[in-house]
Design a protein around this motif. Sequence first.
Motif, mmCIF file in Angstrom:
data_model
loop_
_atom_site.group_PDB
_atom_site.id
_atom_site.type_symbol
_atom_site.label_atom_id
_atom_site.label_comp_id
_atom_site.label_asym_id
_atom_site.label_seq_id
_atom_site.Cartn_x
_atom_site.Cartn_y
_atom_site.Cartn_z
ATOM 1 N N GLY A 119 11.961 9.769 13.439
ATOM 2 C CA GLY A 119 12.710 9.233 12.936
ATOM 3 C C GLY A 119 13.959 10.536 11.902
ATOM 4 N N GLN A 120 11.989 11.062 11.085
ATOM 5 C CA GLN A 120 12.669 12.281 10.257
ATOM 6 C C GLN A 120 13.517 13.222 10.985
ATOM 7 O OE1 GLN A 120 11.177 12.259 7.396
ATOM 8 N NE2 GLN A 120 11.685 9.765 7.369
ATOM 9 N N ALA A 123 16.599 12.336 11.944
ATOM 10 C CA ALA A 123 17.682 11.763 10.836
ATOM 11 C C ALA A 123 17.852 13.867 10.569
ATOM 12 C CB ALA A 123 17.030 11.549 9.392
ATOM 13 N N ARG A 137 11.741 21.322 4.623
ATOM 14 C CA ARG A 137 11.773 20.361 3.756
ATOM 15 C C ARG A 137 12.348 19.229 3.913
ATOM 16 N NH1 ARG A 137 16.016 23.305 0.002
ATOM 17 N NH2 ARG A 137 15.837 25.227 0.199
ATOM 18 N N VAL A 138 11.830 19.044 5.667
ATOM 19 C CA VAL A 138 11.416 17.220 5.661
ATOM 20 C C VAL A 138 9.553 16.881 6.260
ATOM 21 C CG1 VAL A 138 11.857 15.688 6.758
ATOM 22 C CG2 VAL A 138 14.193 17.327 6.173
ATOM 23 N N PRO A 141 6.717 19.150 3.448
ATOM 24 C CA PRO A 141 6.132 18.238 2.453
ATOM 25 C C PRO A 141 5.543 17.167 2.739
ATOM 26 C CG PRO A 141 8.720 19.047 2.099
ATOM 27 C CD PRO A 141 7.706 19.029 3.350
ATOM 28 N N GLN A 142 6.001 16.485 3.584
ATOM 29 C CA GLN A 142 5.181 14.930 3.927
ATOM 30 C C GLN A 142 3.460 15.315 4.606
ATOM 31 O OE1 GLN A 142 7.894 11.803 6.063
ATOM 32 N NE2 GLN A 142 9.685 13.416 5.450
ATOM 33 N N PHE A 217 5.537 9.867 -4.426
ATOM 34 C CA PHE A 217 6.608 9.518 -4.058
ATOM 35 C C PHE A 217 7.147 8.358 -4.450
ATOM 36 C CE2 PHE A 217 5.784 13.145 -0.786
ATOM 37 C CZ PHE A 217 6.505 14.424 -1.708
ATOM 38 N N GLU A 218 6.669 7.681 -6.533
ATOM 39 C CA GLU A 218 7.295 5.811 -6.116
ATOM 40 C C GLU A 218 7.921 6.558 -7.242
ATOM 41 O OE1 GLU A 218 3.645 2.933 -5.909
ATOM 42 O OE2 GLU A 218 3.560 4.178 -3.402
ATOM 43 N N ASN B 94 16.039 6.363 8.133
ATOM 44 C CA ASN B 94 15.355 7.410 8.089
ATOM 45 C C ASN B 94 15.813 8.035 6.968
ATOM 46 O OD1 ASN B 94 14.097 6.771 10.124
ATOM 47 N ND2 ASN B 94 15.391 7.914 11.937
ATOM 48 N N SER B 142 11.304 4.482 -1.311
ATOM 49 C CA SER B 142 9.639 3.218 -1.475
ATOM 50 C C SER B 142 9.955 2.482 -2.337
ATOM 51 C CB SER B 142 7.995 3.922 -1.297
ATOM 52 O OG SER B 142 8.033 4.377 -2.473
#
Lengths: 218, 248
Positions: A119-120, A123, A137-138, A141-142, A217-218, B94, B142
């Motif tokens: 899905g990333q 998107a 960019r997507v 980093p993940q 990332f929280e 997403n 999140s």
Amino acid sequence: MVEYWNKIIWPMLEGAQMTVLLFFIAIIVSIPLGFLLTLAVKSSFKPLSWLAHGYITIMRGTPLLLQLLLICFGLPMLPIVGEYLVFDRFVAACIGFVLNYAAYFAEIFRGGLLAIDKGQYEAAQVLGLSKWQTTTRVILPQMFRVALPAVANESITLIKDTALLYAVAVPELLHFAQTAVNREFTIVPYFIAGVIYLIMTLILTIIFKQLERRYKFE
Amino acid sequence: MTLIEVANLKKSFGTNEVLKKISFSMNKNEVVAMIGPSGSGKSTLLRSLINLEQIDGGSISIGNEYLVKDGVYVKPDGIKKVTGRMGMVFQHFNLFPHLTVKQNLEMAPKLLNLQSAQEIENHAKDLLDKVGLTEKAESYPSSLSGGQKQRVAIARALMLNPDILLFDEPTSALDPELTGEVLKVMKDLAEESMTMIVVTHEMGFAREVANRVVFMDGGEIVESNSPEEFFSNPQHDRTKLFLKKNLK
């Protein structure tokens, strides 16, 4: 005490410099190289993918020590080309570590990519991002976030693996510890070496924990 | 004015034919609800429109520009131009987990250099206000609830000022008590005359908000009618059976 410092600890700390130097060279070169390998494995150009797969299989499937011995002592013995493959021991060791660790990092990054939901990509596509933008960019980093704990683990192993330099006679931490043990007839240098390794791995652990916290990332 | 035109669309996954020569068109400012049992091909049809699925035959055009003509796709920049007129909202949101809500909204327009940074920022602010999430601008996805995530996803899709918004089961992944907030945002959009196709199981939404209900089953469009007609006077047996199962 001063004598002890001069004769035992100081040379060991100098040896530790070699350890740290090798660590940084290996990390800095093998991480990008590992990432390129990951891309090669995932390439739709099959021969490249097979080549990368084969490389990873060989480098992960044989002992690092064997690879180091081969590069330091084996390559110069090859007929004809051998004389051009005589490296400084330390350089040879760096090459061995980089080639070996790149294979491990490639697998770690591949695992990181697998963890990213399809899905990333979708998107990113419907938002009009180019392939390059999507990757940088997507996805990256993940991927690095997912791979971070495994990279930390591998880095700590790398610190300890530098002790293999001992086998190819590059004077590093363990080498000076062994010399001191032989000369002074005491096992204290072993413990000192252990403490120095421990300090190095602890510092690494703290750095990676900080990184993990930062990229939560929280 | 016809905005979307689909003719004889065919699509198979392996030997499984999911879309069997579908023809379909819709006008600007229309809100179409696509309903049908799972596996009926409605999501695949929606995804084909924005090039997330490659079709095997037929034509798709948006405005007067083709995405595919008789099974042949136009050139890559043509594809980009046509699909760029649409925004998409996914079942599983997403959102980009490594970016804050604000960054999620601003990334695409910034990378595509569509407006100045200041304009993009103002636009993001307006849209977050519109979906009621101004105070979450600096949060990461999140920490949001499902309903909040989906509202961010809608705002993100709106950042590119699409002519058409596609929704692929936007409330199916949500807890029942969270669907209302998302449907409310969609209803607001419909009232502003946004052209929308919504693949959904929400019969209430189809009935109240849509101008037209399209019922799909087995890779075909079985029935297409106004919500009033569709729900009170279904024509086909398959429609009747589906409604009987889904309307209690």
